[in-house]
Design a protein around this motif. Structure first.
Motif, PDB file in Angstrom:
ATOM      1  N   GLY A  35      28.461   1.727 -55.423  1.00 49.72           N
ATOM      2  CA  GLY A  35      29.385   1.363 -54.425  1.00 49.72           C
ATOM      3  C   GLY A  35      29.298   0.180 -53.807  1.00 49.72           C
ATOM      4  O   GLY A  35      28.416  -0.670 -54.220  1.00 49.72           O
ATOM      5  N   LYS A  36      30.127  -0.305 -52.820  1.00 51.84           N
ATOM      6  CA  LYS A  36      30.114  -1.453 -51.722  1.00 51.84           C
ATOM      7  C   LYS A  36      30.203  -1.127 -50.411  1.00 51.84           C
ATOM      8  O   LYS A  36      30.765  -0.277 -50.303  1.00 51.84           O
ATOM      9  CB  LYS A  36      31.056  -2.229 -52.530  1.00 51.84           C
ATOM     10  N   GLU A  72      27.190  -4.603 -53.121  1.00 52.00           N
ATOM     11  CA  GLU A  72      26.794  -3.761 -54.068  1.00 52.00           C
ATOM     12  C   GLU A  72      25.757  -2.908 -54.163  1.00 52.00           C
ATOM     13  O   GLU A  72      24.538  -3.846 -53.838  1.00 52.00           O
ATOM     14  CB  GLU A  72      27.126  -4.331 -55.365  1.00 52.00           C
ATOM     15  N   ASN A 106      30.882   6.731 -58.345  1.00 51.03           N
ATOM     16  CA  ASN A 106      31.066   5.458 -57.675  1.00 51.03           C
ATOM     17  C   ASN A 106      31.840   5.846 -56.377  1.00 51.03           C
ATOM     18  O   ASN A 106      32.698   6.560 -56.070  1.00 51.03           O
ATOM     19  CB  ASN A 106      32.040   4.597 -58.348  1.00 51.03           C
ATOM     20  N   GLY A 108      33.044   3.909 -54.142  1.00 48.94           N
ATOM     21  CA  GLY A 108      34.098   2.846 -53.680  1.00 48.94           C
ATOM     22  C   GLY A 108      33.402   2.021 -52.708  1.00 48.94           C
ATOM     23  O   GLY A 108      32.472   1.670 -52.522  1.00 48.94           O
ATOM     24  N   VAL A 109      34.621   1.551 -52.075  1.00 47.55           N
ATOM     25  CA  VAL A 109      34.084   0.616 -50.782  1.00 47.55           C
ATOM     26  C   VAL A 109      33.873   1.266 -49.390  1.00 47.55           C
ATOM     27  O   VAL A 109      34.702   1.994 -48.948  1.00 47.55           O
ATOM     28  CB  VAL A 109      35.136  -0.325 -50.663  1.00 47.55           C
ATOM     29  N   LYS A 387      38.245  -8.825 -55.180  1.00 42.79           N
ATOM     30  CA  LYS A 387      37.069  -8.387 -56.013  1.00 42.79           C
ATOM     31  C   LYS A 387      36.600  -9.792 -56.622  1.00 42.79           C
ATOM     32  O   LYS A 387      35.828  -9.865 -57.447  1.00 42.79           O
ATOM     33  CB  LYS A 387      37.547  -7.628 -57.404  1.00 42.79           C
ATOM     34  N   LYS A 438      33.537  -4.919 -65.726  1.00 44.81           N
ATOM     35  CA  LYS A 438      32.304  -4.292 -64.815  1.00 44.81           C
ATOM     36  C   LYS A 438      31.190  -5.200 -64.657  1.00 44.81           C
ATOM     37  O   LYS A 438      30.417  -5.419 -65.816  1.00 44.81           O
ATOM     38  CB  LYS A 438      31.883  -2.900 -64.900  1.00 44.81           C
TER      39      LYS A 438
END
Length: 817
Positions: A35-36, A72, A106, A108-109, A387, A438
């Protein structure tokens, strides 16, 4: 002592590999949680945010990690149901309860919001380390260093790992002055970079980045790497700033302010400062002269006393405009004006072969100096998405003047010198970044640099007539066009970055007084390659290669004679060619809770390296031969070294940073000159191989009553040269600081060079002469400063910064993925 150092090193290395060996292998029963982490308002990535994975309703952490510079993270864990916690100091933490993780997941953000309840704790908890170690660079946070309060950028650089500044203000990296200095990602436009760095106040600097092996996105200039000085740019909402007043001995005082006002669309920032500085120094050169049969002919003792004063103003004002939520335009004007006086007194004492006094003379050089630098910069950033897909454009236009007029009195002679320089510079740059898939990223860009320098240098004789042998007018034009591209991608735990840069150079070196015109045209390809292997969340291994170039500049090219001494003179060489360097570097970094350890081994192979050679001119002054020092393209230089950087926080109240660098330099080449007396060609064999080392340690302790104490020690080891040797040099600085007025203000007191020991000492061995020299540009100094902050926490991070590159036009320099 050597055995203890070696033992500590072995323990550190053993612990590092032991920790790696203890990590469970990532087998089929492991899945990845990725994730971020971003800041909610500015959408900036948060580096060093912590991710903790725990069993449901349990506080014991099963697995965890930290975010990289892009925000990340990646954590390996066995399939199951977990509670996940994401935290960052002074921000509200986020928890994900009862998350079922059966396959790679993942998240996500994750956006974190500022926690207003923790703002008072930020002062204590959010303080960054003075030195941050990253994969491809070291970042030195100036605001955390008390030693440089009230000082200059030269003082700042002299406290940066891997960097040293000699007594004349010349900057070197890993023992080499073959470097490139950037300010906000752009080359410094100052004519005399060393002098400009001594005039810019430390208070204007946010941080310094040291990049020992730059990628293709950076200029190829600088065989041993880059130093990027990042200026402060206020980012906090509303009106806020800092005022700093300082005074010191020898007579020094200054006043500076950093202010900014930020609204939703506009951010106005300004930095202004006035300073008056006195540098007292001195030196000596004791020479012994020989007859042709090797017996002593005579002695000469040359004692020098110097005093340099500078009266200067530095100003910077700009505005950052948020045109749209994804487009940012920044314009700024930088202005610097300095005047000063240099008084240089040299006393000569002559002795015969038996050391009996035979006579004395003196020489007074009284010079007035002045410089004025004006620069306009413009930076436009267009983010196509969040991104990393973006386009940046930079423009820089500058005009710099540097004047020096002196009167040299040496009975019975009387001379005056005039040295007027005017430089104009235009820089254009565009960079495009496109994320692919990616962990992949494509970059391309253009840079054009167009400069014009005019230098008039005149030395008059007793009749006030220009001396044609020493006077000249130099016209130097340099046009450089560059294109680059690079592609980075990540495969499992490996990250790769491959790049290629092309630079076309057109240089004109014209001596207008004698119609000597010289044009140098060349173009080169500069490949670069970087590989990183992520051993774990806390340790990485890197390997890199790049080709670099060094163009002769400034006093290296200018044939004007430095006439401050009439028996030891310096003259530039307009016929110098650039040198090319192949750089190889392997590194390892390991982080523990309280320790960060970084080590690297490097090799540099340079062709046509610049080197200073000393040779007799055939002239005599009062029976003493005049020695000329001049730069030449010597031949080949090979340098191999090891470097260790170590950050340790044993307790909350004690932080230690240290840096050690050992290297071996092998130089091969020769120099030839014509003996004026005999007419014969003399060949000097300048082959040389030498070891040297450099060490620095910095300790910061919080004493009772919240008094901070900082102590820094540095040592440059002895090094053999082709014509002699440079002796070791020790320097120790200390500082104390105390927060007052409810932490809105800070009083700091520092002492530079406590023991007055930072003296350059060297021996020179020529065919008919040996010399021992000492030179101290600046003696011990005391400085007291007062800092007042309003609407701004002591160590508040930039919470509302636009998502742009900190360093300006040269890019961030991070690995992909």
């Amino acid at each position: 002592m050597k055995q203890i150092k070696f033992a500590v090193l072995l323990v550190l290395l053993f612990t590092s590999f032991y920790n790696y060996a203890q990590q469970p292998p990532a087998g089929r029963n492991k899945v990845k949680v990725t994730g971020k982490v971003f800041e909610k308002v500015s959408k900036q990535p948060l580096e060093y945010a912590t991710i903790s994975i725990m069993a449901p309703n349990d506080t014991k952490v099963i697995a965890g990690g930290i975010t990289n510079p892009k925000g990340e993270f990646e954590v390996a864990v066995a399939p199951g149901t977990y509670d996940i916690k994401i935290e960052f100091i002074s921000f509200k933490s986020t928890e994900i309860k009862q998350k079922s993780i059966e396959d790679d997941t993942n998240l996500g953000v994750v956006n974190l919001s500022e926690d207003a309840a923790q703002l008072n704790e930020v002062v204590v908890r959010a303080e960054k380390s003075t030195v941050e170690i990253k994969l491809d660079k070291k970042v030195y946070n100036v605001g955390q260093d008390m030693i440089v309060k009230g000082g200059t950028v030269s003082d700042v650089l002299d406290n940066v790992p891997s960097v040293s500044v000699d007594t004349e203000g010349n900057v070197s990296l890993r023992g080499s002055d073959n470097i490139r200095i950037l300010i906000d990602g752009r080359p410094s436009n100052a004519i005399n970079v060393a002098e400009a760095l001594r005039q810019l106040p430390a208070d204007a600097i946010d941080k310094v980045e040291v990049i020992t092996n730059p990628s293709a996105r950076y200029d190829a200039e600088g065989g041993s790497g880059l130093i990027n000085i990042i200026l402060k740019k206020g980012k906090n909402q509303g009106f806020n700033g800092t005022f700093i007043a300082s005074t010191g001995l020898p007579e020094t005082y200054g006043l500076s302010a950093n202010l900014n006002y930020k609204t939703e669309k506009l951010n106005y920032f300004t930095t202004g400062g006035y300073n008056y500085r006195t540098n007292e120094g001195g030196g000596k050169t004791n020479s012994e002269y020989f007859n042709e049969d090797g017996t002593t002919k005579s002695y000469l003792d040359e004692d020098r006393d110097t005093k340099r004063t500078r009266d200067g103003f530095n100003g910077r004002a700009g505005v950052e405009w948020t045109l749209t939520p994804t487009t940012f335009w920044t314009n700024a004007i930088n202005y610097q004006k300095n005047t000063g006086e240099d008084v240089d007194v040299i006393n000569y004492n002559n002795y015969d072969a038996a050391r009996a006094f035979t006579g004395a003379s003196s020489r007074l050089n009284n010079a007035d100096t002045g410089s004025e630098n004006v620069e306009f910069t413009s930076n436009l950033i267009k983010n196509f998405n969040d991104k990393g897909h973006k386009l940046t454009a930079d423009l820089s236009i500058s005009r710099n003047t540097d004047d020096s007029n002196s009167i040299i009195t040496a009975s019975p002679n009387f001379n005056t010198t005039l040295n007027d320089q005017v430089q104009k510079q235009v820089l254009l740059q565009a960079d495009y970044v496109l994320p692919l898939g990616k962990g992949g990223q494509f970059e391309a860009g253009y840079k054009g640099s167009f400069g014009d320098l005019n230098n008039q240098y005149v030395i008059t004789d007793d009749l006030n007539q220009p001396d044609p042998n020493l006077s000249n007018t130099l016209e130097y034009k340099e046009n450089i066009n560059a294109l680059y591209t690079q592609y980075g991608f990540k495969v499992n735990k490996f990250s790769y970055l491959f790049g290629l840069r092309w630079e076309d150079t057109n240089i004109q070196v014209n001596l207008l007084d004698n119609n000597d015109f010289n044009t140098k045209k060349y173009n080169n390809l500069f490949p670069s390659a970087f590989i990183s292997y992520e051993i774990s969340d806390q340790s990485n291994f890197t390997a890199s290669y790049s080709k670099r170039l060094s163009r002769p500049r400034g006093r290296f090219m200018n044939p004007a004679t430095n006439y401050s001494s009439n028996i030891n003179i310096f003259q530039g060489n307009p016929d110098l060619d650039p040198s090319l360097t192949d750089k190889y570097d392997i590194g390892f970094i390991k982080r523990w809770d309280k320790v960060t350890f970084n080590t690297s081994a490097y090799f540099e192979d340079t062709k046509d390296v610049f080197s200073f050679v000393r040779s007799p001119t055939g002239e005599l002054v009062n029976g003493i031969p005049v020695i000329l020092s001049k730069p030449i393209n010597l031949g080949q230089e090979q340098k191999f070294g090891f470097e260790f950087t170590f950050n340790y926080t044993p307790f909350k109240w004690w932080k230690v940073n240290s840096n050690f660098n050992f290297y071996n330099v092998k130089t091969t080449g020769e120099n030839s000159y014509v003996d004026v007396v005999t007419g014969e060609t003399v060949v000097q064999n300048l082959d040389n191989q030498a070891n040297s080392w450099f060490a620095r340690i910095n300790s910061k302790v919080t004493l009772p009553y919240k008094i901070d104490w900082q102590l820094t020690g540095m040592y440059n080891g002895e090094q053999k040269t082709a014509q002699g040797k440079n002796l070791g040099q020790l320097g120790i600085n200390t500082a104390f600081s105390k927060d007052v007025l409810k932490d809105k203000a800070t009083i700091a007191f520092n002492i530079s060079d406590i023991f007055n020991s930072r003296i350059m000492k060297s021996y020179t061995y020529l065919e008919n002469q040996t010399s021992y020299s000492e030179m101290q540009f600046r003696k011990r100094q005391f400085n007291l400063s007062f800092t007042y902050r309003f609407n701004k926490a002591k160590n508040e991070r930039d919470k509302n910064a636009a998502p742009k590159n900190d360093g300006g036009g040269e890019g961030s320099g991070e690995f992909p993925g």
